[in-house]
Design a protein around this motif. Structure first.
Motif, PDB file in Angstrom:
ATOM      1  N   TYR A 131     -13.506 -37.443  15.689  1.00  0.00           N
ATOM      2  CA  TYR A 131     -13.171 -36.369  16.809  1.00  0.00           C
ATOM      3  C   TYR A 131     -12.289 -35.322  16.252  1.00  0.00           C
ATOM      4  N   TYR A 132     -12.970 -34.069  16.753  1.00  0.00           N
ATOM      5  CA  TYR A 132     -11.969 -32.852  16.521  1.00  0.00           C
ATOM      6  C   TYR A 132     -10.741 -32.721  17.745  1.00  0.00           C
ATOM      7  N   VAL A 133      -9.595 -33.346  17.278  1.00  0.00           N
ATOM      8  CA  VAL A 133      -8.514 -33.114  18.291  1.00  0.00           C
ATOM      9  C   VAL A 133      -8.451 -31.545  18.759  1.00  0.00           C
ATOM     10  N   THR A 134      -8.400 -30.862  17.847  1.00  0.00           N
ATOM     11  CA  THR A 134      -8.507 -29.215  17.865  1.00  0.00           C
ATOM     12  C   THR A 134      -9.395 -28.908  16.875  1.00  0.00           C
ATOM     13  N   ARG A 187      -8.552 -32.963  12.654  1.00  0.00           N
ATOM     14  CA  ARG A 187      -9.920 -34.243  12.841  1.00  0.00           C
ATOM     15  C   ARG A 187      -9.121 -35.508  12.602  1.00  0.00           C
ATOM     16  N   TYR A 235      -6.145 -31.941   8.472  1.00  0.00           N
ATOM     17  CA  TYR A 235      -5.624 -30.773   9.491  1.00  0.00           C
ATOM     18  C   TYR A 235      -5.762 -29.487   8.413  1.00  0.00           C
TER      19      TYR A 235
END
Length: 821
Positions: A488-491, A495, A520
């Motif tokens: 999942y890409y948190v932002t 990742r 990151y």
């Protein structure tokens, strides 16, 4: 040619790592055999200058077929060693079957602590158990050389613990061999030999690829004939007056060469294929696999005149027993994969693999058969000089059902992969001819058999005594597993990826492994990545069921010595428990830096701790203790060794990859530097038996091999230059120092060495290329063993015996041609 529209993630390394399609699309485009709206992607991520997938949250090397071929190596294991510094492919000699199937390791760990895949599917292990004093003693890893180079599109190496994604064996990492599937065909040929004039090598490979409206087929035939090499020195044996298993000097009392120390003779035959057929626009039936056969010839120790092992009526000048081996491999994978609603995909497959290793002896004799009383006051005075010694077989059948896709989380997509696995592993030991193992024709220890000198006659054929019916086994084990991993890409720049796997083994029990990775992207040209993981390795069926108990003479009495099967009642009597799984904890952190000039650097540091590593103990004799001696006597045993969960280790290391593309003399120049630094410490030795002290079950010799037997530093610095029709490559390979003390008990250090390889090629046409080259251009050899190796260094082992990472052949030159059609 079609234009792919859909990204079809087969559950290979890419799918198990949940790499998004947008990242996976950066793979090279050799996978062109697919219908109009599908593309098969079997890659780990993007490539940077053909070396490293820098878009991944884990360190990954991608080695192309061109890079493998440019090494000049004719076998896959050696080619990987020359391109991937974290990979070691130790050279062995006079080590029985390990002369043909060499131990392959990753990050300084054992051969069975790295998982091998083919096209993303689990490959089967070898049947051979490394029981001699070699790297990986006590293990049964993967036979890398059973796969022909001509069939390989690329090799992907995940340098990170991956048991949570793939299950057992993936403690050090994963090696995925991707087979060719394109529509380009080629015919290649190579000849070469060592500077010494031996080791003649002939290799011919035919690869045929074709595509049709609904699929593709790629087939490979390869033949390789590798001649023996011999670097044995004359047997001076000053320290023993020419004596070592009899008299080794010639009839004039002069030293002569008595041993064969070097590569075994080997003839290799391969037939492999990779295919796919599209049942619909969204469903593919695929199959791949192959067969290989390798016939090997190596030697044992010389038996001289004047020794009870030498029947001088048959061998008046002594004899050198020959070991004739055959390694047969069969592999077949069949599967179906396709689409599900909402952009999900599925993959169901069955993979079968079998490795058979056959032992045979020639130029030998069974002394007890020759001198056995014939019942008429005389002896039989005859013995076969060759025999079938037995056969080891490992089989594996694996069923996988995998799913992967995405879940809309509102702000971004959650990438998921999940699946089930069922596996059956089987192991068989087939007994050899009676002459290969028995004491006389009846195997009756009460019969007194003596040689002409009055010494007790030894049982079994010499060189490699065979497996008796008492060691024969036919057993199997089932296991079941389930996994899920997510990304999942948190932002957009941060990742997270995680995986969880549960496995249950019939014998070793169950295990849950987990993995958490993060990446990151600090900026467009700088990223940080790291992983925390737990892992495990279930004991191999080879380690559970293997045994070889020989009849030897100890203090004038016939007793049995050898390896006792772990599942036997005899092992329980010595307090040796049933094998359990190895467990590991690993952590890694690294960064990727890209410069505007094209220069890239990746650095990854890691630590791997392993508890309850399975090792093969030392041969244990009655002096271990009175209670131990009593159990030996009760079982008519003189010495025994066992597979046990006895060692805890910690491995730390750093991998560095540098890449820089530039221009030189009007041509393109790719500079690459790859460096591996690794250190392993044995932190605890656990006896697991109240009868055996810890220092006896795994002594200093074995500890030293585990800690220092493989190079702690390894590097490859290479330059590839292309201009018009010309191609040139130079590579400098560095092997750090290694240490060992087997056979003599004296610790010796073999210093670090640089080995240089060069090649030059020319395209006579777009389809026809000829190249010449030299491996080990400057004819570099390991240090000489010297006085630390007496008496073996005076018997012919000039360069040592135990730990030789780049071998003792010296320089090798070759010429090869390839025609593409």
């Amino acid at each position: 040619m079609f234009k792919p529209k859909r990204h079809y993630l087969a559950l290979s390394l890419a799918a198990a790592l949940s790499i998004p399609a947008a990242v996976a699309q950066q793979a090279d485009d050799q996978q062109q055999a697919a219908p109009e709206d599908m593309e098969r992607i079997l890659t780990l991520g993007s490539r940077v200058n053909g070396r490293t997938a820098t878009e991944s949250a884990s360190p990954i090397d991608i080695i192309s077929s061109e890079q493998l071929v440019s090494t000049g190596a004719t076998e896959l294991g050696k080619a990987i060693q020359m391109t991937a510094p974290s990979f070691n492919f130790s050279t062995t000699t006079i080590s029985d079957g390990s002369d043909i199937i060499r131990p392959a390791t990753l990050r300084g760990l054992g051969p069975d602590q790295v998982l091998v895949l083919v096209n993303g599917k689990r490959y089967h292990q070898q049947a051979l158990v490394n029981v001699q004093e070699t790297i990986g003693k006590g293990s049964a890893g993967y036979d890398i050389n059973s796969i022909p180079i001509s069939a390989v599109e690329r090799v992907e190496i995940l340098r990170d613990g991956a048991a949570a994604q793939y299950g057992s064996d993936a403690i050090a990492g994963v090696i995925n061999v991707t087979l060719k599937s394109g529509d380009t065909s080629s015919l290649s040929a190579e000849v070469g030999q060592t500077y010494e004039g031996d080791g003649e090598n002939v290799k011919v490979g035919l690869n045929i690829g074709t595509t049709f409206s609904n699929g593709y087929f790629n087939g490979t035939l390869e033949y390789r004939d590798r001649g023996m090499t011999n670097r044995a020195a004359p047997a001076t044996l000053e320290a023993t007056g020419g004596q070592l298993i009899g008299n080794w000097w010639d009839e004039n009392g002069d030293p002569v060469v008595r041993l064969h120390i070097g590569d075994a003779d080997s003839k290799n035959y391969y037939a492999w294929f990779n295919s796919g057929f599209y049942l619909t626009n969204t469903t593919e039936l695929y199959a791949f696999g192959g067969i290989s056969q390798r016939d090997g010839g190596s030697a044992g120790f010389f038996r001289g005149t004047g020794h009870p092992r030498t029947i001088e009526e048959i061998y008046p000048d002594g004899f050198l027993p020959q070991l004739d081996t055959e390694a047969d491999d069969t592999s077949l994978a069949v599967g179906v994969r396709g689409d599900l609603p909402n952009a999900w995909m599925w993959d169901a497959s069955v993979v079968y693999g079998k490795n058979e290793f056959t032992f045979g002896s020639s130029n030998s004799a069974n002394v007890s058969w020759y001198y056995e009383p014939d019942g008429n006051g005389g002896i039989y005075a005859e013995t076969p000089t060759s025999a079938f010694d037995g056969r080891l077989t490992a089989e594996q059948t694996t069923f996988n059902l995998d799913f992967n896709g995405t879940v809309d989380m509102g702000t971004d997509l959650l990438y998921l992969a999940m699946g089930l696995e069922m596996r059956r592993d089987g192991y068989q030991i087939e007994a050899g001819d009676p002459v290969s193992w028995s004491y006389g024709r009846t195997n009756d220890p009460s019969i007194v058999i003596e040689t002409d000198s009055g010494d007790p006659a030894e049982a079994g054929i010499q060189g490699f005594p065979g497996f008796s019916p008492g060691q024969a086994v036919d057993a199997d084990r089932d296991s079941y597993g389930a996994y899920v991993d997510a990304e999942y890409y948190v932002t957009p720049d941060f990742r997270l990826a995680g995986a969880l796997r549960y496995e249950d083994y019939d014998i070793a029990g169950d295990n849950i492994s987990g993995k958490l990775s993060a990446r990151y992207d600090v900026s467009d040209d700088f990223s940080i990545r790291g992983t925390l993981a737990t892992g495990f390795r279930a004991p191999g069926v080879q380690q559970i069921y293997y045994s070889q108990v020989l009849t030897n003479i100890v203090n004038g009495t016939l007793v049995q010595t050898g390896t006792v099967a772990n599942d036997s009642e005899v092992a329980r009597q010595f307090g040796i428990n049933q094998l359990e799984e190895e467990t590991s904890q690993s952590a890694s952190i690294g960064f990727i830096k890209r410069f505007d000039s094209g220069f890239d650097i990746t650095l990854d540091a890691y630590q791997i701790t392993i508890d309850d590593r399975i090792v093969l103990s030392e041969p244990l004799t009655p002096d271990v203790g009175q209670e131990f001696a009593d159990v030996l006597e009760a079982n008519n045993l003189g010495a025994v060794q066992f597979f046990t969960n006895s060692v805890d280790t910690k491995t730390t290391g750093v991998d560095i990859i540098l890449s820089y593309p530039t221009q030189l003399a009007g041509g393109s120049l790719n500079l690459t530097g790859a460096f591996s630094f690794v250190n392993t410490d044995v932190e605890n030795i656990n006896s697991v038996s109240s009868l055996i002290p810890a220092e006896r079950i795994y002594n200093d010799t074995q500890v030293l091999r585990l800690e220092e037997g493989q190079p702690g530093e390894k590097a490859t610095i290479s330059a590839d230059w292309d201009k018009d029709a010309w191609h040139a490559n130079v590579a400098f390979n560095y092997f750090g120092e290694v240490k060992g003390k087997a056979f003599t008990g004296i610790e010796h250090t073999w210093s670090s060495k640089w080995v240089t390889d060069v090649s030059v090629g020319y395209d006579f046409t777009d389809d026809f290329t000829v190249s010449v080259g030299a491996n080990n251009l400057f004819d570099t050899y390991p240090d000489e063993w010297g006085d630390d190796g007496i008496p073996f260094s005076q018997a012919g082992f000039k360069y040592g015996w135990e730990t030789l990472p780049f071998g003792i052949n010296g320089g090798y030159y070759y010429a090869k041609a390839i025609y593409r059609f």
